[in-house]
Write a protein that holds these residues in place. Structure first.
Motif, PDB file in Angstrom:
ATOM      1  N   TYR A 219      47.259  18.605  28.673  1.00  0.00           N
ATOM      2  CA  TYR A 219      45.967  18.908  29.277  1.00  0.00           C
ATOM      3  C   TYR A 219      45.707  17.981  30.464  1.00  0.00           C
ATOM      4  O   TYR A 219      46.054  16.796  30.424  1.00  0.00           O
ATOM      5  CB  TYR A 219      44.850  18.755  28.242  1.00  0.00           C
ATOM      6  N   VAL A 220      45.067  18.538  31.503  1.00  0.00           N
ATOM      7  CA  VAL A 220      44.805  17.795  32.737  1.00  0.00           C
ATOM      8  C   VAL A 220      43.312  17.818  33.038  1.00  0.00           C
ATOM      9  O   VAL A 220      42.665  18.867  32.934  1.00  0.00           O
ATOM     10  CB  VAL A 220      45.582  18.394  33.926  1.00  0.00           C
ATOM     11  N   ASP A 221      42.775  16.678  33.391  1.00  0.00           N
ATOM     12  CA  ASP A 221      41.400  16.545  33.881  1.00  0.00           C
ATOM     13  C   ASP A 221      41.497  15.963  35.285  1.00  0.00           C
ATOM     14  O   ASP A 221      41.910  14.813  35.453  1.00  0.00           O
ATOM     15  CB  ASP A 221      40.597  15.621  32.961  1.00  0.00           C
ATOM     16  N   ASP A 222      41.140  16.764  36.307  1.00  0.00           N
ATOM     17  CA  ASP A 222      41.313  16.296  37.685  1.00  0.00           C
ATOM     18  C   ASP A 222      40.008  15.844  38.338  1.00  0.00           C
ATOM     19  O   ASP A 222      39.895  15.818  39.561  1.00  0.00           O
ATOM     20  CB  ASP A 222      41.996  17.369  38.545  1.00  0.00           C
ATOM     21  N   ALA A 223      39.026  15.474  37.500  1.00  0.00           N
ATOM     22  CA  ALA A 223      37.797  14.897  38.060  1.00  0.00           C
ATOM     23  C   ALA A 223      38.131  13.574  38.730  1.00  0.00           C
ATOM     24  O   ALA A 223      38.890  12.764  38.199  1.00  0.00           O
ATOM     25  CB  ALA A 223      36.765  14.700  36.960  1.00  0.00           C
ATOM     26  N   CYS A 224      37.584  13.348  39.906  1.00  0.00           N
ATOM     27  CA  CYS A 224      37.913  12.118  40.644  1.00  0.00           C
ATOM     28  C   CYS A 224      36.844  11.049  40.413  1.00  0.00           C
ATOM     29  O   CYS A 224      35.688  11.348  40.126  1.00  0.00           O
ATOM     30  CB  CYS A 224      38.059  12.414  42.137  1.00  0.00           C
ATOM     31  N   GLY A 225      37.279   9.798  40.523  1.00  0.00           N
ATOM     32  CA  GLY A 225      36.360   8.672  40.441  1.00  0.00           C
ATOM     33  C   GLY A 225      35.660   8.521  39.109  1.00  0.00           C
ATOM     34  O   GLY A 225      34.491   8.132  39.055  1.00  0.00           O
ATOM     35  N   LEU A 226      36.346   8.799  38.006  1.00  0.00           N
ATOM     36  CA  LEU A 226      35.721   8.653  36.690  1.00  0.00           C
ATOM     37  C   LEU A 226      35.491   7.188  36.357  1.00  0.00           C
ATOM     38  O   LEU A 226      36.327   6.322  36.664  1.00  0.00           O
ATOM     39  CB  LEU A 226      36.603   9.280  35.607  1.00  0.00           C
ATOM     40  N   ALA A 227      34.374   6.909  35.722  1.00  0.00           N
ATOM     41  CA  ALA A 227      34.114   5.560  35.213  1.00  0.00           C
ATOM     42  C   ALA A 227      34.885   5.371  33.912  1.00  0.00           C
ATOM     43  O   ALA A 227      35.270   6.340  33.245  1.00  0.00           O
ATOM     44  CB  ALA A 227      32.625   5.358  34.983  1.00  0.00           C
ATOM     45  N   THR A 228      35.105   4.130  33.542  1.00  0.00           N
ATOM     46  CA  THR A 228      35.920   3.854  32.350  1.00  0.00           C
ATOM     47  C   THR A 228      35.308   4.448  31.088  1.00  0.00           C
ATOM     48  O   THR A 228      36.032   4.939  30.222  1.00  0.00           O
ATOM     49  CB  THR A 228      36.117   2.343  32.177  1.00  0.00           C
TER      50      THR A 228
ATOM     51  N   ALA B 119      39.726   4.561  39.417  1.00  0.00           N
ATOM     52  CA  ALA B 119      38.685   4.588  38.386  1.00  0.00           C
ATOM     53  C   ALA B 119      37.538   3.660  38.788  1.00  0.00           C
ATOM     54  O   ALA B 119      37.653   2.838  39.702  1.00  0.00           O
ATOM     55  CB  ALA B 119      39.266   4.167  37.038  1.00  0.00           C
ATOM     56  N   LYS B 120      36.426   3.811  38.104  1.00  0.00           N
ATOM     57  CA  LYS B 120      35.252   2.989  38.377  1.00  0.00           C
ATOM     58  C   LYS B 120      34.906   2.173  37.144  1.00  0.00           C
ATOM     59  O   LYS B 120      35.156   2.593  36.011  1.00  0.00           O
ATOM     60  CB  LYS B 120      34.059   3.866  38.767  1.00  0.00           C
ATOM     61  N   ALA B 121      34.333   1.007  37.384  1.00  0.00           N
ATOM     62  CA  ALA B 121      33.904   0.141  36.284  1.00  0.00           C
ATOM     63  C   ALA B 121      32.388   0.039  36.287  1.00  0.00           C
ATOM     64  O   ALA B 121      31.745   0.170  37.331  1.00  0.00           O
ATOM     65  CB  ALA B 121      34.527  -1.246  36.415  1.00  0.00           C
ATOM     66  N   ALA B 122      31.830  -0.192  35.101  1.00  0.00           N
ATOM     67  CA  ALA B 122      30.377  -0.302  34.967  1.00  0.00           C
ATOM     68  C   ALA B 122      29.936  -1.723  35.293  1.00  0.00           C
ATOM     69  O   ALA B 122      29.525  -2.489  34.427  1.00  0.00           O
ATOM     70  CB  ALA B 122      29.945   0.091  33.559  1.00  0.00           C
ATOM     71  N   LEU B 123      30.027  -2.093  36.574  1.00  0.00           N
ATOM     72  CA  LEU B 123      29.623  -3.421  37.022  1.00  0.00           C
ATOM     73  C   LEU B 123      28.484  -3.313  38.028  1.00  0.00           C
ATOM     74  O   LEU B 123      28.227  -2.243  38.586  1.00  0.00           O
ATOM     75  CB  LEU B 123      30.809  -4.142  37.672  1.00  0.00           C
ATOM     76  N   ARG B 124      27.832  -4.421  38.244  1.00  0.00           N
ATOM     77  CA  ARG B 124      26.737  -4.428  39.211  1.00  0.00           C
ATOM     78  C   ARG B 124      27.267  -4.254  40.625  1.00  0.00           C
ATOM     79  O   ARG B 124      28.379  -4.625  40.944  1.00  0.00           O
ATOM     80  CB  ARG B 124      25.966  -5.751  39.099  1.00  0.00           C
ATOM     81  N   HIS B 125      26.415  -3.704  41.465  1.00  0.00           N
ATOM     82  CA  HIS B 125      26.791  -3.492  42.856  1.00  0.00           C
ATOM     83  C   HIS B 125      27.112  -4.830  43.521  1.00  0.00           C
ATOM     84  O   HIS B 125      26.415  -5.819  43.330  1.00  0.00           O
ATOM     85  CB  HIS B 125      25.633  -2.803  43.604  1.00  0.00           C
ATOM     86  N   GLY B 126      28.175  -4.854  44.310  1.00  0.00           N
ATOM     87  CA  GLY B 126      28.528  -6.070  45.038  1.00  0.00           C
ATOM     88  C   GLY B 126      29.617  -6.886  44.382  1.00  0.00           C
ATOM     89  O   GLY B 126      30.059  -7.889  44.936  1.00  0.00           O
ATOM     90  N   GLU B 127      30.079  -6.471  43.182  1.00  0.00           N
ATOM     91  CA  GLU B 127      31.170  -7.196  42.532  1.00  0.00           C
ATOM     92  C   GLU B 127      32.460  -7.034  43.351  1.00  0.00           C
ATOM     93  O   GLU B 127      32.719  -5.988  43.945  1.00  0.00           O
ATOM     94  CB  GLU B 127      31.406  -6.645  41.119  1.00  0.00           C
ATOM     95  N   GLY B 128      33.279  -8.090  43.405  1.00  0.00           N
ATOM     96  CA  GLY B 128      34.532  -8.047  44.149  1.00  0.00           C
ATOM     97  C   GLY B 128      35.515  -7.061  43.558  1.00  0.00           C
ATOM     98  O   GLY B 128      35.470  -6.735  42.367  1.00  0.00           O
ATOM     99  N   ARG B 129      36.428  -6.571  44.421  1.00  0.00           N
ATOM    100  CA  ARG B 129      37.385  -5.570  43.990  1.00  0.00           C
ATOM    101  C   ARG B 129      38.280  -6.082  42.867  1.00  0.00           C
ATOM    102  O   ARG B 129      38.624  -5.348  41.938  1.00  0.00           O
ATOM    103  CB  ARG B 129      38.244  -5.129  45.188  1.00  0.00           C
ATOM    104  N   GLU B 130      38.659  -7.334  42.931  1.00  0.00           N
ATOM    105  CA  GLU B 130      39.513  -7.902  41.891  1.00  0.00           C
ATOM    106  C   GLU B 130      38.811  -7.873  40.541  1.00  0.00           C
ATOM    107  O   GLU B 130      39.419  -7.556  39.520  1.00  0.00           O
ATOM    108  CB  GLU B 130      39.910  -9.327  42.256  1.00  0.00           C
ATOM    109  N   ARG B 131      37.511  -8.176  40.536  1.00  0.00           N
ATOM    110  CA  ARG B 131      36.745  -8.151  39.294  1.00  0.00           C
ATOM    111  C   ARG B 131      36.616  -6.722  38.754  1.00  0.00           C
ATOM    112  O   ARG B 131      36.700  -6.489  37.549  1.00  0.00           O
ATOM    113  CB  ARG B 131      35.353  -8.745  39.548  1.00  0.00           C
ATOM    114  N   VAL B 132      36.453  -5.757  39.658  1.00  0.00           N
ATOM    115  CA  VAL B 132      36.334  -4.359  39.249  1.00  0.00           C
ATOM    116  C   VAL B 132      37.622  -3.885  38.577  1.00  0.00           C
ATOM    117  O   VAL B 132      37.596  -3.288  37.491  1.00  0.00           O
ATOM    118  CB  VAL B 132      35.997  -3.466  40.463  1.00  0.00           C
ATOM    119  N   VAL B 133      38.760  -4.150  39.215  1.00  0.00           N
ATOM    120  CA  VAL B 133      40.038  -3.712  38.648  1.00  0.00           C
ATOM    121  C   VAL B 133      40.310  -4.428  37.328  1.00  0.00           C
ATOM    122  O   VAL B 133      40.871  -3.846  36.389  1.00  0.00           O
ATOM    123  CB  VAL B 133      41.183  -3.934  39.654  1.00  0.00           C
TER     124      VAL B 133
END
Length: 461
Positions: free
Chosen positions: A286-295, A325-339
């Protein structure tokens, strides 16, 4: 919910078929099974045991014969995946090496049922939060669900489990050719030999620079897992499902992806592609091709995927690719922290569902600065957390993408840069760009010396 959950249910059923006295002590209800045929058989065994006690007969006397008669009397017995027949029941009775492992299987089933209840409560809570319901009521309901889950088994308080029970289970699995160990094949013999397959709860990173073929390899692995009888849930956030289907059709049918996209297939090639499509329509892929899903969305959809096909337990989750993918973090968090947050969420998902997760990742440009262009473990882009969380890191490299005039344009390498339970090293493959398929080299094939030395005995902690 996962292949491991089904293995526990089959294990407990096998033990109870060998020794009906287990039904008196294990404290597992029909509702604690995932549902379907195994839950129905458990309910049938409980009813037969109750009738035997009520009649004051020895429950063990003629136990299997009574079970087989009751199974045979069920409407549609053995004619679908949803109703077990006598042959299926006999297989369950013979697959357990002994009835002594029932405590482990029963405890795991109770734990799995409690986990599903908490997951359901959390999914409801997310919807209620989005609907702006009062947080106090939501928190109280979550606390109630968590308390019920903890009370499901006193030995499970704070996650404690007897090590001896787990030791018994893994030794039984290792000493039996019938019990499924939960290792999931990747479908490429040399890669399976080196990794020993993918293990339940593992997080495997497949990293590469763009256009190296990591999505093609992921599709090939997903297909192999689906062919082994396990459901595959693939999150494709980079391309559409149609683009993914082009790659899958070309790979499975052995036709040119360029001709397929351009509508230039010959009649013979078109027939092969349609046969491959018809065959794949029967696979639990099965494939889900929704883009930018949050974790949290990935986790919720993965759990729903576990219930899509009761006949095929969830065996693999594929995420293409991590940095999208997207993480449930506050706006302005660094990319390294998001990943890093995404990486930890993926690892948690693998552990909670007890299925392997194959997470694709983009590598940084550092490899392009090296003379040979080969990637290294430190090239994982945006976060060292990926390297830390992964149980195995596979780096895909094709020299032709770095040097178009190379001597062997079909050469490909999978660099095992990290493996918790095995050696690192390099696996040499062949890649057919026309059909988007990786293969082991034919016997006796010798590619030009790449100058890269295989690491035979290097182990990761």
């Amino acid at each position: 919910m996962s292949h491991a959950h089904v293995v526990n249910e089959k294990g407990l059923l096998g033990c109870a078929l060998q020794d009906p006295a287990i039904l008196d002590d294990c404290r597992v209800t029909r509702a604690q099974f995932l549902g379907g045929a195994y839950a129905d058989l458990w309910g049938l065994l409980q009813a037969l045991r109750h009738d035997a006690r009520a009649s004051q007969h020895d429950p063990a006397d003629g136990w299997l014969e009574r079970v087989y008669d009751a199974v045979r009397a069920q409407p549609g017995a053995g004619k679908s995946n949803l109703v077990l027949g006598v042959a299926d029941t006999l297989h369950l009775a013979t697959m357990a090496p002994s009835s002594e492992a029932w405590r482990y299987h029963a405890a795991r089933i109770r734990e799995n049922a409690a986990t599903r209840e908490v997951m359901y409560a959390c999914e409801l809570a997310i919807g209620r939060i989005k609907a702006a319901e009062p947080l106090a009521g939501i928190a109280a309901d979550l606390a109630t669900a968590a308390e019920r889950a903890t009370e499901a088994d006193p030995l499970k308080h704070a996650g404690w489990v007897r090590l001896g029970d787990t030791m018994r289970a893994v030794v039984e699995a290792a000493s039996s050719t019938v019990i499924d160990t939960g290792h999931v094949p990747l479908g490429i013999p040399s890669l399976d030999a080196q990794l020993g397959g993918m293990r339940a709860g593992d997080m495997i990173i497949l990293g590469a620079r763009p256009s190296m073929g990591k999505t093609a390899l992921a599709v090939q692995i997903a297909e192999a897992v689906a062919r082994s009888g396990r459901t595959v849930a693939m999150f494709e956030m980079e391309m559409t499902r149609e683009a993914l289907a082009h790659r899958a059709a070309a790979s499975a049918a052995g036709v040119s992806i360029h001709d397929l996209r351009g509508g230039c297939l010959s009649a013979h090639a078109a027939r092969r592609a349609m046969e491959a499509a018809e065959e794949h329509a029967l696979l639990p892929l099965y494939v889900d091709d929704a883009c930018g899903l949050a974790t949290h969305e990935i986790a919720s959809r993965a759990r729903r995927a576990a219930t899509l096909d009761p006949a095929h337990p969830l065996g693999l989750i594929v995420i293409d690719y991590v940095q999208l993918a997207k993480a449930a973090l506050r706006h302005g968090e660094g990319r390294e922290r998001v990943v890093a947050e995404i990486s930890m969420a993926i690892k948690s998902l693998a552990r909670s569902l007890r299925v392997p997760v194959l997470a694709l990742a983009q590598l940084s440009r550092k490899a392009e600065d090296r003379s040979d262009g080969r990637p290294a473990l430190g090239d994982l882009r945006d976060s060292g957390q990926l390297e830390q969380d992964a149980d195995a890191v596979l780096l895909l490299h094709r020299e032709v993408r770095v040097n178009p005039k190379c001597d062997d344009p079909d050469a490909a390498e999978i660099i095992i840069a990290k493996q918790r339970q095995g050696p690192t090293g390099v696996i040499n493959l062949r890649f057919d760009g026309d059909t988007q398929r990786f293969r082991d080299p034919p016997p006796g094939f010798a590619s030009p010396d790449s100058g890269y030395r295989r690491t035979e005995r290097s182990w990761n902690d």
